[in-house]
Design an enzyme around this catalytic site. Structure first.
Site, short mmCIF file in Angstrom:
data_model
loop_
_atom_site.label_atom_id
_atom_site.label_comp_id
_atom_site.label_asym_id
_atom_site.label_seq_id
_atom_site.Cartn_x
_atom_site.Cartn_y
_atom_site.Cartn_z
N HIS A 114 0.86 -1.18 0.00
CA HIS A 114 0.00 0.00 0.00
C HIS A 114 0.90 1.24 0.00
CE1 HIS A 114 -2.77 2.94 1.85
NE2 HIS A 114 -3.76 2.14 1.52
N ASP A 166 2.85 -4.31 8.05
CA ASP A 166 1.64 -3.55 7.80
C ASP A 166 0.48 -4.51 8.03
OD1 ASP A 166 -0.64 -2.46 6.72
OD2 ASP A 166 0.30 -1.73 4.89
N GLN A 183 -4.73 -5.00 6.91
CA GLN A 183 -5.72 -5.94 6.38
C GLN A 183 -5.69 -7.29 7.10
OE1 GLN A 183 -8.08 -5.17 4.38
NE2 GLN A 183 -7.36 -3.25 3.50
N LYS A 239 -10.78 -0.20 10.18
CA LYS A 239 -10.98 -1.39 9.34
C LYS A 239 -11.38 -2.60 10.16
CE LYS A 239 -8.07 0.21 5.60
NZ LYS A 239 -6.85 0.06 4.81
N CYS A 282 -4.66 2.60 -3.76
CA CYS A 282 -3.44 3.07 -3.08
C CYS A 282 -2.29 2.09 -3.29
CB CYS A 282 -3.65 3.28 -1.59
SG CYS A 282 -4.92 4.48 -1.22
#
Ligand code: PLP
Length: 406
Positions: free
Chosen positions: A121, A198, A201, A224, A361
């Site tokens: 991302h 990261d 997600q 999220k 993104c």
């Protein structure tokens, strides 16, 4: 878990959009919020809104207890050793930028390497580009396999003894690929590099154990995972955080302020300059309670089943290309031959179906896929097979519609 029951706790889902019942398939951009989270925010503002860590008055103490209580919930949620390792940030973006600006700029120099992948991302690319620019370090990319997955052989080839930072998404927001973070961290450490994850997600959808992953930093966003916007988390190993300088200076983060020199509070507060995101943290705490009550493993199993169902149904549509590996998280990124993804999303919207269209993104990944944009349907605990059926029916309609036009 029963998704139809879970769904009832999300008031926003009970509405019509363009005269059709809303089908929300854009949770990878942001998730919807359940009643317990909305109510926790409402209660904070109605009953004990106050600044934290300063006042001795009753409301201030209540707010401080709730804010620090949320930190303990996060600690448990990711299995960090101590709350000193849990820093509240504005989101994943701010968390990664903090590592880059503080650790990156202080520890890297010319000849050093930062290693990321083609599926990152923008918020796990640009902060490293900036570190490279400021320090003279080199940014390197791990190439992807044909299906969009990462092979450990490529990781071994790309990470060298010059590598100081490896930063990889645990789950790709475009390909749905689930990356072998634990193994990548081993390779990073073997070469003397730190491992940044990261988790934007992954944290909403699967059980996270930062000690088991043995990552040095882990970033994720509240919005999220059923929490409010404006709150996120940076986990970092204490030994590293202790040596790092804050990147934001002001109230809340200081110990002593002189005319020309100041000293900082201990962890984690030295990284939380200014009035913190009090309501956001409390809302995130409520979201964690909610997710844990349903069970992260149940959520993961539900999404896995649904994603496989979506893949099966969507693969059967002629002229529809799906990107990413078969074994994946709960999202499907796709294109329909000859139809721009924005047109796909517009036709679906007329059917009450919300999907994302664009570059997500992840422009370097779009380049790697050789497309300018894609459409993406992403799932969460409140989605059902019926949602997928509606999506598939609408996609067939889209194809027919544009088939007539062209
Ligand atoms: C959403 C997302 C981000 C950025 O999260 P913000 O909440 O916008 O800071 C970073 N990485 C991935 C993989 C994402 O999906």
């Amino acid at each position: 878990m029963d998704a139809k029951e879970v769904r009832k706790l999300f008031p926003i889902l009970n509405q019509e959009v363009n005269g059709k019942p809303l089908v929300y398939l854009d949770s990878a951009a942001t998730s919807q919020k359940p009643l317990p989270v909305i109510e926790a925010l409402d209660k904070y503002y109605r009953e004990y809104n106050s600044n934290v860590h300063r006042g001795v008055h009753t409301l201030g103490t209540k707010a401080t207890d709730a804010y620090e209580g949320a930190r303990e919930k996060v600690r448990k949620f990711i299995n960090a050793k101590s709350t000193e390792e849990v820093i509240f940030t504005r989101g994943t973006t701010t968390a990664i930028n903090t590592v880059a600006a503080s650790y990156g700029r202080a520890n890297l120099r010319e000849g050093d390497e930062i290693v990321i992948t083609y599926m990152e991302h923008h918020s796990n690319i640009i902060p490293w580009q900036q570190v490279a620019k400021h320090t003279g370090a080199t940014l390197k990319y791990i190439p992807l396999q044909e299906d969009g997955s990462i092979s450990l052989e490529e990781v071994e080839k790309t990470v060298t003894s010059n590598t100081k930072i490896v930063s990889v998404a645990q789950v790709s927001n475009v390909l749905g690929a689930i990356n072998p973070i634990k193994e990548i961290a081993k390779i990073a450490h073997k070469n003397g590099a730190i491992m940044v994850v990261d988790g934007a997600q992954s944290a909403p959808h699967m059980k996270i154990d930062v000690q088991d992953l043995d990552c040095d930093f882990f970033a994720f966003s509240g919005h999220k995972m059923c929490g409010p916007t404006g709150i996120g988390v940076l986990y970092g190993k204490k030994a590293l955080l202790e040596k790092m300088e804050p990147v934001e200076f002001g109230g809340e983060m200081i110990d002593f302020v002189g005319l020309y020199e100041s000293t900082w509070k201990e962890l984690p507060w030295k990284f939380e300059g200014g009035t913190p995101i009090i309501a956001g943290a409390i809302g995130l705490g409520a979201a964690i309670d909610f997710l844990e009550q349903i069970g992260l493993n149940n959520i993961a199993a539900h999404e896995h089943k649904l994603a496989q169902y979506a893949l099966e149904q969507m693969s059967a549509i002629e002229g529809l290309t799906i990107y990413g590996p078969k074994e994946r998280a709960g999202l499907v990124t796709f294109n329909i031959d000859g139809v721009h993804p924005h047109d796909v999303a517009t036709v679906l919207d007329a059917e009450g179906i919300a999907v994302r269209a664009g570059h997500h993104c992840a422009q370097p990944l779009m380049k790697w896929l050789n497309v300018s944009a894609t459409a993406r349907a992403s799932l969460y605990l409140y989605n059902t097979e019926e949602d997928i059926d509606k999506l598939v029916a609408a996609l067939k309609k889209t194809k027919e519609y544009f088939g007539h036009v062209f």
